[in-house]
Enzyme design. Structure first.
Site, short mmCIF file in Angstrom:
data_model
loop_
_atom_site.label_atom_id
_atom_site.label_comp_id
_atom_site.label_asym_id
_atom_site.label_seq_id
_atom_site.Cartn_x
_atom_site.Cartn_y
_atom_site.Cartn_z
N LYS B 80 69.82 87.71 45.27
CA LYS B 80 68.37 87.50 45.09
C LYS B 80 67.64 87.89 46.37
O LYS B 80 68.09 87.56 47.48
CB LYS B 80 68.12 86.02 44.75
CG LYS B 80 66.67 85.70 44.35
CD LYS B 80 66.54 84.24 43.94
CE LYS B 80 65.12 83.89 43.49
NZ LYS B 80 64.99 82.47 43.10
N SER B 155 62.87 81.72 38.72
CA SER B 155 62.52 82.90 39.48
C SER B 155 63.68 83.86 39.76
O SER B 155 63.44 84.99 40.15
CB SER B 155 61.89 82.47 40.80
OG SER B 155 62.84 81.76 41.57
N SER B 179 65.20 77.48 38.89
CA SER B 179 65.19 78.94 39.03
C SER B 179 66.54 79.63 38.93
O SER B 179 66.60 80.86 38.86
CB SER B 179 64.53 79.33 40.36
OG SER B 179 63.14 79.20 40.25
#
Ligand SMILES: [Mg+2]
Ligand SMILES: [Zn+2]
Lengths: 93, 491, 484
Positions: B80, B155, B179
């Site tokens: 990420k 996210s 997330s």
């Protein structure tokens, strides 16, 4: 609950330039979210301690030892504007 | 031997060790998949092909000499873009960091590098991890490989979509209010939010410091255990890092759940659940019973207030964490040549997207003079009540279960204009972050061809137990569906 | 006497003498190439986390103990949020409603009278970086732009807030001097106001005598020497008095001491009052110093200035005046003690330090730390005088030479051939000359005028270029005059 003046003040505190349209929209949206957040006000918490940390930790410390710093070039490698080994910022006052 | 794009990391690892495939072959198969599906999915912000190739080659060289290789060597991973990677752009999905190149590696990245990290790229995300759909990325949304009209969740949507699409074998995400778990759920994957403090946050660009945790997104529970064992552990660079003994998580997966006390919080089973999610939950509870668990209703009354408390606490911390993006030392600068106030205002106006601004505003307001006690102070006390609810529940139950999300993946744009509706989609995952406990999401069914996730929550540091329960359920559920995304399906 | 009472509270920041910074391993020492002592943590790069320096806590606790302040069993850090370009994270990690220590006091001596200043709190926080302003004056006003150096960012600070007990500029100055001495004796801080490792802001207000309610206050900043502190406060007292007496009103504001113009001027006020949005720092955990740790610190507490003064008086039998000067700074006292330890008689060491050494430091604007003469060298020189190798007068010029070049005293004496003449044959010859040249003085002396002897000793000394031992000359001269 939150009005445009609040939004302007908060935007100033947060150093956010907002457009007129954003001011209007944020006033509405923040009001919505805060309306929902009102829910927590109904709880009686007079006997409750706040929880800033969920951890059982305390006294986390390190020894006083010097570790290598970054080189000046590394420190300044992402600088948007530099002069020599300094970061440059516009007029402060 | 044929490599298929939905193989597990542990399978590939075995093949590498038996010399049935080379690390380069594994990487090439993934990169080929990237070529095919990335134009549709857009899971990555930065591809690091050369970096990956170099480590794959090093792995093959070591294998050819019968040398030792790291425990994840040669198994392509997505990271990420909220985790700092030295020399590799780290944007957090924000224009303000569009060209930012960190000078250091996050502790987890460092740990994985020592184990042969083969990084395909930096995965897309909601800007600064604020969002539940990855639509808040400044660089465009990621699409769900199960249905490109739908969001992958957020996210960590880029991480999840990359793994689901076969563009990576596994991924690292971060979870502040769901997330990791929610995108894992939306993409038919396993996602774990570990105990707060189990994994170092050093190098994780902070959203809400008291809630953030890094965790794995994988294709099965065993991979999750493997990855967890490599990133868990104490880090002297993180004062909030626990000095806990790290068990062998892979071994911990084995066993059964006879006699396991399973609680189902009624507060998380209320309105908003789609029929498919309800059905899948019923099926899960039935399976639990069949496997010998004791399933009962649980009540954690203060969970009703979790969402409200979260949307005060997280933005408040975020407003402070994001103050450093000011155009002085790194990142975007706008309005130079004027005075500093103007520079700050313009930089932050141009650099941040709407959701980030909204949360900065909300958080600043909640901390400002005259409002602190009513909002932030009260939210922290509500947090205490939630922590206590969980403590009490765990006296009675070994684990708690709920849907990960009340619905499967929603459509792109569906909730974009209604922040509150978007926030409500995190209702089942948020309490876990407030309490600092671990929770795992595993796929447990489909609704209209879209995956549904089961969330299993445990006590602080009960990861080993969660992994065992999850493995047992994974076997029982036997979820085999994969996204139908084919190579050439540009939109 | 004015009809107003002055009320002053001080807020002091002292940089702690740790090797590394408060939350990272960067070198915390003063100066260096710009941005050469920085790392991801003190630059506030995305993703970094603070880890507290144990030594910083220990030093702050030392100070709190010395100020009789009560160490909190549980204290936490807060974030103080405001934007400023010298502050990398745009928040300062500080302490707020749960500081390290609460209460306490410091007793000072104002013109022989004891005076007690209450301490409100002692807390810890991190320092900011430094802005260099690109303008002719180097000042922020009129600067086109500024340059940021983060070497100082993250250096640990202790902040001391006093009760509003101070009534005069002199009390404020003496308080600061005593506090500095304590900081130095405890090895908590360098206490260098000029380098900024010790800083003081003052809140000052006036109120009619007998009134208990506080008047409107101003906050005075930028007083970076003891002299500046006295003068700024004196100025501000007069300014506020004049204002009130002429029927005006004091405006609550922050004022800047302008040492060149000898005035305080208002700093440009912001549109809104500061709203720091303090909240508990989630990246740090609570501090709960154990009783064992506190005991350890207490037991190992270095000698405080008060104790040292008592000891100097008792152990060295020095007059109070000497003791006062020798303990004004820790380094001064240390220098003295080392000189004595190297063999010098205490009073002689004290005389040289208060006399020649202090005069030289004043003239050259130097601190004792900058002096290149070592205590051992001073002791050696004193020994040369005591043993009659050089005269006291010669010693002065030898010492000057030592201060300038750092050479050993015996080396200087040898090089310049200024060893005292103790060869009695040579002296005998010179004395005979002087007697022959000054018959009147000889008569005067024999006639009972003792003074004439002094004159003739002087003449002998002149002939030797000051290299004779005056006492020896005196005796020999007497002998020759009386013997004949
Ligand atoms: Mg302060
Ligand atoms: Zn540093």
């Amino acid at each position: 609950m939150i009005d445009r003046k609040d939004v302007e003040y908060v935007a100033w505190l947060a150093r956010l330039d907002l457009s007129e349209e954003e001011k209007e929209r944020f006033t509405r949206q923040l009001d919505n979210v805060l309306e929902h957040a009102q829910k927590i006000k109904s709880l009686d918490t007079s006997e409750v301690e706040p929880t800033p940390h969920v951890l059982p930790l305390k006294n986390v410390m390190r020894d006083d030892e010097i570790k290598p710093s970054l080189s000046q070039e590394e420190a300044l490698s992402n600088a948007p504007h530099r002069e020599g080994a300094y970061f440059v910022v516009p007029r402060i006052l | 031997m044929e490599i298929s794009y939905n193989m597990k990391a542990w399978q590939l690892r075995g093949m590498l060790e038996r010399r049935e495939v080379s690390a380069l072959e594994v990487l090439d198969s993934v990169l080929k998949r990237v070529e095919e599906t990335e134009p549709t999915v857009k899971a990555y912000l930065t591809l690091t092909r050369d970096d990956a190739r170099a480590t794959a080659e090093a792995t093959d060289l070591a294998l050819s000499r019968d040398g030792a290789i790291g425990r994840i060597a040669g198994i392509p991973m997505a990271v990420k873009d909220v985790l700092c990677t030295r020399g590799i752009k780290t944007t957090c999905g924000s224009l303000i960091l569009e060209n930012y190149i960190p000078v250091y590696d996050a502790t987890v990245v460092n740990s994985l590098r020592r184990e042969g990290l083969t990084m395909v790229g930096k995965a897309n995300m909601d800007e600064f991890a604020m969002g539940s759909s990855t639509e808040n990325s400044a660089f465009g949304p990621t699409r769900n490989p199960w249905d490109p009209d739908r969001v992958p969740g957020g996210s960590s949507g880029g991480s999840a979509a990359a793994v689901a699409a076969g563009e990576a074998v596994w991924a690292l995400g971060s979870d502040t209010g769901g997330s990791i778990r929610q995108p894992a759920s939306f993409c038919g994957l396993v996602g774990l939010k570990p105990t707060y403090g189990l994994i170092s946050r050093y190098g994780l660009v902070a959203f809400a410091s008291s809630l953030d945790q890094i965790g794995p997104i994988t294709r099965d529970v065993r991979d999750c255990a493997l990855l967890l064992s490599l990133i868990a552990g104490h880090d002297p660079k993180d004062s909030t890092s626990l000095a806990a003994d790290i068990p062998d998580y892979e071994k911990a997966c084995l066993g059964d759940i006879k006699g396991l006390r399973v609680g189902v919080p009624v507060e998380l089973m209320q309105e908003g659940l789609t029929p498919g999610v309800k059905e899948a939950m019923d099926n899960c509870l039935h399976l639990f019973s069949e496997l010998g668990a004791d399933v009962r209703e649980a009540s954690l009354p203060n969970l009703d207030y979790a969402l409200s408390a979260y949307y005060i606490i997280a933005p408040a911390e975020a407003s402070s964490n994001l103050a450093r993006f000011d155009g002085v030392r790194y990142g975007l600068r706008a309005g130079d040549g004027e005075d500093i106030m103007e520079m700050y205002g313009k930089t932050r106006r141009q650099g941040f997207g709407a959701e980030v601004k909204r949360r900065i505003m909300l958080g600043t307001y909640a901390l400002s003079a005259g409002y602190y006690e009513a909002y932030y102070g009260q939210a922290q006390k509500v947090r205490t009540l939630i922590v206590e609810d969980f403590r009490r529940a765990f006296d009675e139950f070994d684990v708690l279960v709920s849907p990960t999300s009340p619905t499967p993946a929603f459509r792109l744009g569906e909730k974009l204009e209604d922040p509150l509706a978007m926030y409500l989609s995190d209702v089942c995952t948020i309490p876990v972050n407030l309490a600092g406990i671990p929770a795992i999401s595993i796929p447990c069914g489909l609704e209209d061809g879209l995956p549904i996730g089961l969330q299993i929550m445990g006590k602080v540091l009960a990861e080993a137990q969660l992994l065992r329960v999850a493995t047992t359920m994974e076997e029982a559920l036997d979820f085999k569906a994969t996204p139908k995304l084919e190579g050439e399906m540009p939109l | 006497m004015s009809e107003y009472e002055v009320v002053i509270g001080l807020e002091i920041h002292a940089e702690l003498k740790t090797k590394s910074k408060m939350f990272c391993g960067c070198d915390a020492s003063f100066g260096g190439e710009p941005n050469s002592k920085t790392d991801p943590v003190c630059l506030g790069l995305p993703g970094v986390l603070p880890v507290l320096n144990r030594k910083a806590i220990e030093l702050a606790i030392r100070l709190a103990i010395a100020l009789d302040s009560e160490i909190a069993p549980n204290s936490i850090f807060h974030r103080k949020n405001y934007f400023y370009p010298d502050m990398p994270k745009n928040y300062q990690i500080s302490q707020y409603d749960l500081p390290l220590a609460i209460g306490g006091h410091l007793d000072i001596d104002v013109g022989g009278e004891p005076f007690r200043v209450g301490i409100t709190r002692v807390h810890m926080e991190e320092d900011t970086g430094k802005s260099v302003h690109a303008s002719e004056s180097g000042r922020i006003h009129g600067a086109e732009y500024s340059l940021e150096d983060f070497n100082r960012a993250g250096v640990p600070l202790v902040e001391i807030v006093t009760e509003p007990d101070v009534r005069t500029a002199e009390q404020a100055r003496i308080f600061m001097q005593e506090l500095r001495s304590i900081l130095q004796h405890l090895e908590v801080s360098d206490g260098k106001m000029e380098e900024g490792s010790l800083r003081c802001d003052a809140n000052i207000s006036l109120r009619p005598r007998g009134e208990s309610e506080m008047g409107v206050k101003t906050e005075v900043k930028n007083m970076n020497s003891f002299r500046a502190l006295s003068r700024a406060l004196e100025y501000e007292i007069v300014r506020q008095t004049d204002l009130l007496e002429s029927g005006g009103k004091v405006v609550q504001e922050t004022r800047h001491w302008d040492a060149d113009g000898n005035v305080t001027t208002p700093m440009r006020t912001k549109e809104y009052a500061f709203d720091y949005r303090y909240f508990p720092e989630p990246d740090l955990v609570p501090l709960e110093p154990s009783l064992e740790f506190l005991d350890e610190v207490r037991t190992a507490l270095p000698e405080l200035p008060q104790e040292r003064r008592r000891r100097f008086q008792e152990d060295y039998s020095l007059p109070a005046y000497d003791v006062g000067l020798l303990t004004a700074s820790k380094a001064m006292g240390d220098f003295f003690e080392e000189t004595v330890r190297a063999g010098a008689p205490p009073k002689a060491a004290s005389n040289w330090m208060m006399g020649e050494l202090s005069a030289y430091m004043n003239a050259m604007n130097l601190e004792i730390e900058d002096i290149i003469v070592s205590p051992r060298q001073l002791a050696k020189m004193i020994e040369l005088v005591e043993t009659g190798v050089i005269s006291g007068k010669i010693a002065k010029s030898v010492f000057e030479e030592m201060l300038r070049g750092g050479k050993d005293p015996d080396e200087i004496v040898k090089e310049q051939g200024i060893t005292q003449i103790s060869d009695s044959q040579e002296l005998e010859r010179l004395i005979a000359e002087v007697i022959k040249e000054n018959p009147e003085s000889v008569d005067d002396y024999r006639g009972g005028k003792e003074k004439a002897l002094g004159f003739m000793v002087g003449q002998v000394m002149r002939k030797t270029g000051g290299r004779a031992n005056p006492q020896l000359v005196n005796e020999m001269l007497k002998r020759s005059l009386e013997g004949e």
